[in-house]
Design a protein around this motif. Structure first.
Motif, PDB file in Angstrom:
ATOM      1  N   MET A 184      14.494 -14.861  10.071  1.00  0.00           N
ATOM      2  CA  MET A 184      14.534 -13.411  10.257  1.00  0.00           C
ATOM      3  C   MET A 184      13.314 -12.807   9.582  1.00  0.00           C
ATOM      4  O   MET A 184      12.998 -13.122   8.437  1.00  0.00           O
ATOM      5  N   ARG A 185      12.633 -11.914  10.290  1.00  0.00           N
ATOM      6  CA  ARG A 185      11.412 -11.296   9.779  1.00  0.00           C
ATOM      7  C   ARG A 185      11.719  -9.920   9.207  1.00  0.00           C
ATOM      8  O   ARG A 185      12.412  -9.118   9.826  1.00  0.00           O
ATOM      9  N   PHE A 186      11.179  -9.641   7.997  1.00  0.00           N
ATOM     10  CA  PHE A 186      11.380  -8.366   7.333  1.00  0.00           C
ATOM     11  C   PHE A 186      10.045  -7.620   7.290  1.00  0.00           C
ATOM     12  O   PHE A 186       9.048  -8.154   6.794  1.00  0.00           O
ATOM     13  N   TYR A 187      10.030  -6.390   7.796  1.00  0.00           N
ATOM     14  CA  TYR A 187       8.830  -5.566   7.826  1.00  0.00           C
ATOM     15  C   TYR A 187       8.871  -4.532   6.701  1.00  0.00           C
ATOM     16  O   TYR A 187       9.941  -3.985   6.394  1.00  0.00           O
ATOM     17  N   VAL A 188       7.707  -4.236   6.124  1.00  0.00           N
ATOM     18  CA  VAL A 188       7.574  -3.185   5.118  1.00  0.00           C
ATOM     19  C   VAL A 188       6.507  -2.212   5.600  1.00  0.00           C
ATOM     20  O   VAL A 188       5.352  -2.601   5.829  1.00  0.00           O
ATOM     21  N   LEU A 189       6.899  -0.951   5.753  1.00  0.00           N
ATOM     22  CA  LEU A 189       5.990   0.115   6.179  1.00  0.00           C
ATOM     23  C   LEU A 189       5.821   1.092   5.025  1.00  0.00           C
ATOM     24  O   LEU A 189       6.784   1.690   4.551  1.00  0.00           O
ATOM     25  N   GLY A 190       4.580   1.242   4.561  1.00  0.00           N
ATOM     26  CA  GLY A 190       4.301   2.097   3.403  1.00  0.00           C
ATOM     27  C   GLY A 190       3.950   1.236   2.211  1.00  0.00           C
ATOM     28  O   GLY A 190       4.830   0.731   1.517  1.00  0.00           O
ATOM     29  N   LEU A 191       2.652   1.035   1.992  1.00  0.00           N
ATOM     30  CA  LEU A 191       2.204   0.076   0.980  1.00  0.00           C
ATOM     31  C   LEU A 191       1.647   0.784  -0.252  1.00  0.00           C
ATOM     32  O   LEU A 191       0.619   0.393  -0.804  1.00  0.00           O
ATOM     33  N   GLY A 192       2.346   1.841  -0.667  1.00  0.00           N
ATOM     34  CA  GLY A 192       2.077   2.462  -1.951  1.00  0.00           C
ATOM     35  C   GLY A 192       2.736   1.643  -3.043  1.00  0.00           C
ATOM     36  O   GLY A 192       3.142   0.496  -2.835  1.00  0.00           O
ATOM     37  N   PRO A 193       2.892   2.212  -4.226  1.00  0.00           N
ATOM     38  CA  PRO A 193       3.446   1.437  -5.349  1.00  0.00           C
ATOM     39  C   PRO A 193       4.861   0.923  -5.105  1.00  0.00           C
ATOM     40  O   PRO A 193       5.161  -0.231  -5.420  1.00  0.00           O
ATOM     41  N   ILE A 194       5.738   1.758  -4.540  1.00  0.00           N
ATOM     42  CA  ILE A 194       7.119   1.314  -4.331  1.00  0.00           C
ATOM     43  C   ILE A 194       7.185   0.305  -3.190  1.00  0.00           C
ATOM     44  O   ILE A 194       7.926  -0.695  -3.267  1.00  0.00           O
ATOM     45  N   GLY A 195       6.409   0.506  -2.123  1.00  0.00           N
ATOM     46  CA  GLY A 195       6.389  -0.451  -1.030  1.00  0.00           C
ATOM     47  C   GLY A 195       5.900  -1.820  -1.479  1.00  0.00           C
ATOM     48  O   GLY A 195       6.471  -2.851  -1.115  1.00  0.00           O
ATOM     49  N   CYS A 196       4.841  -1.841  -2.293  1.00  0.00           N
ATOM     50  CA  CYS A 196       4.327  -3.113  -2.802  1.00  0.00           C
ATOM     51  C   CYS A 196       5.327  -3.766  -3.761  1.00  0.00           C
ATOM     52  O   CYS A 196       5.510  -4.991  -3.745  1.00  0.00           O
ATOM     53  N   LEU A 197       5.965  -2.951  -4.606  1.00  0.00           N
ATOM     54  CA  LEU A 197       6.973  -3.478  -5.529  1.00  0.00           C
ATOM     55  C   LEU A 197       8.121  -4.115  -4.757  1.00  0.00           C
ATOM     56  O   LEU A 197       8.596  -5.216  -5.094  1.00  0.00           O
ATOM     57  N   LEU A 198       8.557  -3.443  -3.696  1.00  0.00           N
ATOM     58  CA  LEU A 198       9.637  -3.977  -2.865  1.00  0.00           C
ATOM     59  C   LEU A 198       9.205  -5.261  -2.163  1.00  0.00           C
ATOM     60  O   LEU A 198       9.932  -6.264  -2.170  1.00  0.00           O
ATOM     61  N   ALA A 199       8.011  -5.237  -1.552  1.00  0.00           N
ATOM     62  CA  ALA A 199       7.527  -6.415  -0.831  1.00  0.00           C
ATOM     63  C   ALA A 199       7.389  -7.617  -1.764  1.00  0.00           C
ATOM     64  O   ALA A 199       7.745  -8.753  -1.400  1.00  0.00           O
ATOM     65  N   HIS A 200       6.888  -7.387  -2.962  1.00  0.00           N
ATOM     66  CA  HIS A 200       6.751  -8.456  -3.962  1.00  0.00           C
ATOM     67  C   HIS A 200       8.115  -9.096  -4.255  1.00  0.00           C
ATOM     68  O   HIS A 200       8.240 -10.334  -4.296  1.00  0.00           O
ATOM     69  N   ASN A 201       9.119  -8.271  -4.440  1.00  0.00           N
ATOM     70  CA  ASN A 201      10.440  -8.808  -4.772  1.00  0.00           C
ATOM     71  C   ASN A 201      11.108  -9.473  -3.567  1.00  0.00           C
ATOM     72  O   ASN A 201      11.818 -10.468  -3.732  1.00  0.00           O
TER      73      ASN A 201
END
Length: 413
Positions: free
Chosen positions: A1-18
């Protein structure tokens, strides 16, 4: 399953990292960029995000990067190719094989509230009733705005998860985030248009209240005939629950709305005042005037919330069959956390904790970026209009912020 992240500000990057830290590599995490030019950075080429907390750095890699494609009318994206130079990426014309047009199963959105609808409009052809969208933004009214503008048909509407975030973070450079304040994320599922009860376990009277908890099986389970319809929602909730480092908690949607309302009021005071006055959070509430302003916003918000809760409760009562004894149901019982005094205490608490921070709205004003004022005080003004409640201070703050944005900042000051 593929997970997309839209919005690569601080919270988006923090979420993507985790997400990348807890998910097996068989589940791709894809970062969405607007253009190839924006996507081309050394960090993207390495597909790496760095999180810094108290001087300790942790990095994750192995991300996909997908770029909005100007050549596709079907919400397609182009997988970013780090082997191309910056100039080659900007002028790259993808072949049909380069385009990704398959349905998006899960999309996490951390963009600014005012940027969300335009971005989702482009991705809408790839979002189906089986997709899941997680909204992680400041303000309120965004979900209603998306339903009105993009997802009007409830039968084709994706599943939505609303989340309230209290983490503090800022970008040191592209894809390098300083996690300055450890908080938590409370999330809940928007009620199902097909009437499935995602919170059925909370009504299990065989258990005392303190033993009840939400269950993934109330979303769906493998032997469910409608499993495919709810599969991405179940998996997304399970993944969120696994993000221990972010303190993610699945709660009933009413509890999430309570958290979002409290955060809304904090942001509706701190953000516009710091943006107009040009000060950090800790510069507020040291004088009678700013304290009076805070008190007025809290009182207006508390009055509007009470009217909204009373109307929602009455609407629910009206939908019950005549056999139900409605006299035993308290109409419009407002949580004490939404009273003006409690809201004021929360504003002062958050302001003290974040006293050294620059608000996101002040940062937007200084960078000449659009602000989220229409989803903060603007939302409260619209709520007041809906229930015939005067909101003069909130209305004035909306106008002041828009005036501030229309006047260029003199950098020589």
């Amino acid at each position: 399953m593929r997970f997309y992240v839209l919005g690569l500000g601080p919270i988006g990057c923090l979420l993507a990292h985790n997400l990348r830290s807890v998910l097996p590599r068989t589940h791709p995490v894809t970062l969405i960029q607007k253009t190839a030019k924006q996507a081309w950075t050394p960090q993207n080429a390495a597909a790496k995000i760095t999180i810094e907390n108290q001087g300790i750095r942790q990095s994750t890699n192995g991300f996909d990067v997908e770029v909005f494609d100007k050549h596709s009318g079907a919400g397609g994206g182009v997988r970013f190719n780090p082997k191309l130079s910056k100039e080659q990426s900007a002028g790259f014309t993808p072949s049909h094989e380069d385009l990704r047009t398959e349905p998006i199963e899960t999309l996490f959105i951390t963009t600014k509230a005012h940027s969300t609808a335009p971005a989702l409009s482009r991705l809408a052809p790839r979002l189906t009733s089986r997709s899941t969208i997680v909204l992680l933004q400041n303000g309120m009214g965004l979900y209603e705005d998306l339903v009105e503008r993009i997802f009007r048909n409830p039968e084709r509407r994706p599943h939505f998860i609303l989340a309230s975030n209290t983490h503090g973070a800022w970008l040191k450079s592209a894809f390098h985030v300083v996690h300055a304040g450890i908080g938590d994320i409370t999330f809940g599922i928007v009620p199902d248009s097909r009437k499935r009860d995602f919170e059925a376990a909370m009504a299990d009277e065989s258990k005392p209240l303190y033993e009840r908890s939400l269950s993934l099986d109330d979303i769906t389970r493998p032997d469910d005939p409608s499993f495919d319809q709810y599969r991405s929602l179940r998996h997304t909730v399970a993944v969120l629950q696994s993000l221990d480092a972010l303190g993610c908690k699945w709660s009933p949607i009413a509890d999430v709305q309570l958290a979002m309302r409290r955060k809304l009021v904090v942001n509706a005071i701190v953000n516009p005042l710091t943006a107009v006055l040009g000060c950090r959070n800790g510069g507020l509430f040291k004088d009678d005037s700013s304290q009076n302003m805070m008190r007025s916003v809290c009182e207006e918000a508390a009055t509007a919330f009470r009217a909204q809760i009373e109307a929602d409760t009455q609407s629910w009562l009206d939908s019950l069959p005549p056999s139900v004894d409605k006299s035993q149901v308290p109409v419009g019982r407002v949580p004490k956390e939404l009273g003006a005094d409690a809201l004021e205490r929360e504003v002062l608490r958050v302001t003290h904790v974040t006293r050294g921070n620059m608000s996101s709205m002040l940062s937007d004003v200084r960078k000449n970026n659009p602000t989220e004022i229409d989803f903060l005080n603007g939302y409260l003004v619209r709520l007041g209009e809906q229930y015939n409640i005067s909101m003069p201070v909130n209305r004035a703050l909306v106008q002041l912020v828009k005036m501030r944005c229309s006047i260029p900042i003199d950098q020589t000051f």
